[in-house]
Design a protein around this motif. Structure first.
Motif, PDB file in Angstrom:
ATOM      1  N   ASP A 135      -9.766   7.578   7.083  1.00  0.00           N
ATOM      2  CA  ASP A 135      -8.719   7.326   6.885  1.00  0.00           C
ATOM      3  C   ASP A 135      -7.488   8.353   7.154  1.00  0.00           C
ATOM      4  OD1 ASP A 135      -5.939   6.507   5.834  1.00  0.00           O
ATOM      5  OD2 ASP A 135      -7.009   5.529   4.000  1.00  0.00           O
ATOM      6  N   GLY A 163       1.245   5.098  -0.038  1.00  0.00           N
ATOM      7  CA  GLY A 163       0.795   6.166   0.385  1.00  0.00           C
ATOM      8  C   GLY A 163       1.770   7.051  -0.008  1.00  0.00           C
ATOM      9  N   LYS A 200      -9.024  11.480   5.212  1.00  0.00           N
ATOM     10  CA  LYS A 200      -9.846  11.323   4.019  1.00  0.00           C
ATOM     11  C   LYS A 200     -11.265  10.843   4.914  1.00  0.00           C
ATOM     12  CE  LYS A 200      -6.356   9.034   2.754  1.00  0.00           C
ATOM     13  NZ  LYS A 200      -5.183   9.050   3.521  1.00  0.00           N
ATOM     14  N   ASP A 237       0.947  -1.197  -0.109  1.00  0.00           N
ATOM     15  CA  ASP A 237      -0.018   0.048   0.025  1.00  0.00           C
ATOM     16  C   ASP A 237       0.826   1.145  -0.197  1.00  0.00           C
ATOM     17  OD1 ASP A 237      -1.729   2.140   0.631  1.00  0.00           O
ATOM     18  OD2 ASP A 237      -2.278   1.369   2.562  1.00  0.00           O
ATOM     19  N   ASP A 267      -6.590   4.401  -2.838  1.00  0.00           N
ATOM     20  CA  ASP A 267      -6.635   4.114  -1.567  1.00  0.00           C
ATOM     21  C   ASP A 267      -7.908   4.240  -0.870  1.00  0.00           C
ATOM     22  OD1 ASP A 267      -6.392   6.576  -1.618  1.00  0.00           O
ATOM     23  OD2 ASP A 267      -4.892   6.819   0.225  1.00  0.00           O
TER      24      ASP A 267
HETATM   25  K   LIG Z   1      -2.893   5.824   2.403  1.00  0.00           K
END
Ligand SMILES: [K+]
Ligand SMILES: Nc1ncnc2c1ncn2[C@@H]1O[C@H](COP(=O)(O)OP(=O)(O)O)[C@@H](O)[C@H]1O
Ligand SMILES: CC(C)(COP(=O)(O)O)[C@@H](O)C(=O)NCCC(=O)O
Length: 249
Positions: free
Chosen positions: A122, A8, A128, A6, A102
């Motif tokens: 998130d 970011g 978010k 993942d 994401d």
């Molecule tokens: K993220």
């Protein structure tokens, strides 16, 4: 074994899972492609048979990471791509390709776990929130600066806000009004994040009454978990969605 990534804006979260039962073999968080390869090579005891990636980075950066993984581990990475509809969730953006991957995968994972209306909060580089209704319609969401961005904006655009990471960590032992710059800034930014979370909850209540599930994820989720006691903290929510979007066998 499958390598899951993942990517970011600040960190790459990685884990290695078993193919048969998705049991987690190992995992970690790194700040560069090179550190990732070094950590995985050192800790994943068994040979990888596949890799899946979600990235909010540029196509060039994601391609470079895939090439590095192919070279280091001899597997072709599968990259999650946007979709208009998947696993019963309909992307709510006017242009579905613009929704951060994401966010999309976290929404897929959340709807799968909740089997009903859900709010995903998130907290990473950005904070978010995304809303998915009981019928699977993604209603859209909100993007705000997260803890690292709020902090660095203050440090960068003021002349007298300067402090080191160790004192920042110490400052968060309490949220009482700050009696030093570091306390005032760190605690103030945490309260902003908590305020963000509370406002999203109010929105969800206005939409759905009490009938929804709140999910909390992202690296800074611990900073608001006590302020949102009803939330399900699911640190790997994006990976739940990634497995749905990129099945490997
Ligand atoms: K993220
Ligand atoms: N082990 C860790 N290493 C780095 N940051 C961490 C770690 N655990 C929690 N964090 C927090 O996570 C935040 C980054 O969240 P993350 O969701 O990884 O962001 P992004 O996906 O935007 O890269 C950092 O601001 C930091 O406060
Ligand atoms: C909003 C984000 C920058 C968040 O990134 P992150 O905090 O996870 O690093 C990312 O989801 C993104 O680039 N989204 C595209 C814009 C959008 O979702 O509308």
């Amino acid at each position: 074994m499958i390598l899951e990534l993942d990517c970011g804006n600040s960190f790459i979260k990685w884990r290695v899972i078993h193919v048969a039962d998705a049991a987690i073999e190992s995992g970690g968080i790194v700040d560069s492609d090179q550190a990732l390869v070094a950590e995985v090579a050192a800790r994943a005891s068994v040979r990888l048979t596949g890799c899946r990636i979600v990235s909010v980075r540029s196509e060039e950066e994601t391609d470079a990471l895939c090439a590095l993984i192919a070279q280091a581990f001899a597997v072709q990475a599968r990259v999650a791509h946007p979709a208009q509809e998947m696993a019963g969730v309909r992307n709510g953006y006017d242009d579905y390709q613009r929704l951060g991957m994401d966010r999309w995968l976290a929404a897929l994972g959340a709807f799968h776990l909740a089997k009903g209306a859900c709010l995903v909060i998130d907290l990473g580089t950005a904070a978010k929130a995304d809303f998915v209704a009981a019928d699977g319609e993604h209603l859209g969401g909100y993007i705000c600066p997260g803890m690292p961005l709020m902090r660095s904006q203050l440090r960068t655009h003021t002349r007298r806000i300067r402090y080191d990471d160790a004192s920042a960590e110490r400052a968060l032992a309490s949220l009482a009004p700050g009696r030093s710059t570091v306390e005032a800034v760190e605690r103030g930014c945490v309260l902003m994040l908590q305020g963000f979370a509370h406002t999203q909850l109010e929105q969800a209540r206005a939409l759905w009454g009490g009938d929804f599930t709140v999910f909390l994820t992202g690296g800074d989720a611990p900073l608001v978990r006590e302020a949102v006691p009803q939330a399900r903290v699911v640190p790997d929510l994006v990976f739940v969605g990634l497995a749905m979007a990129c099945p490997l066998d």
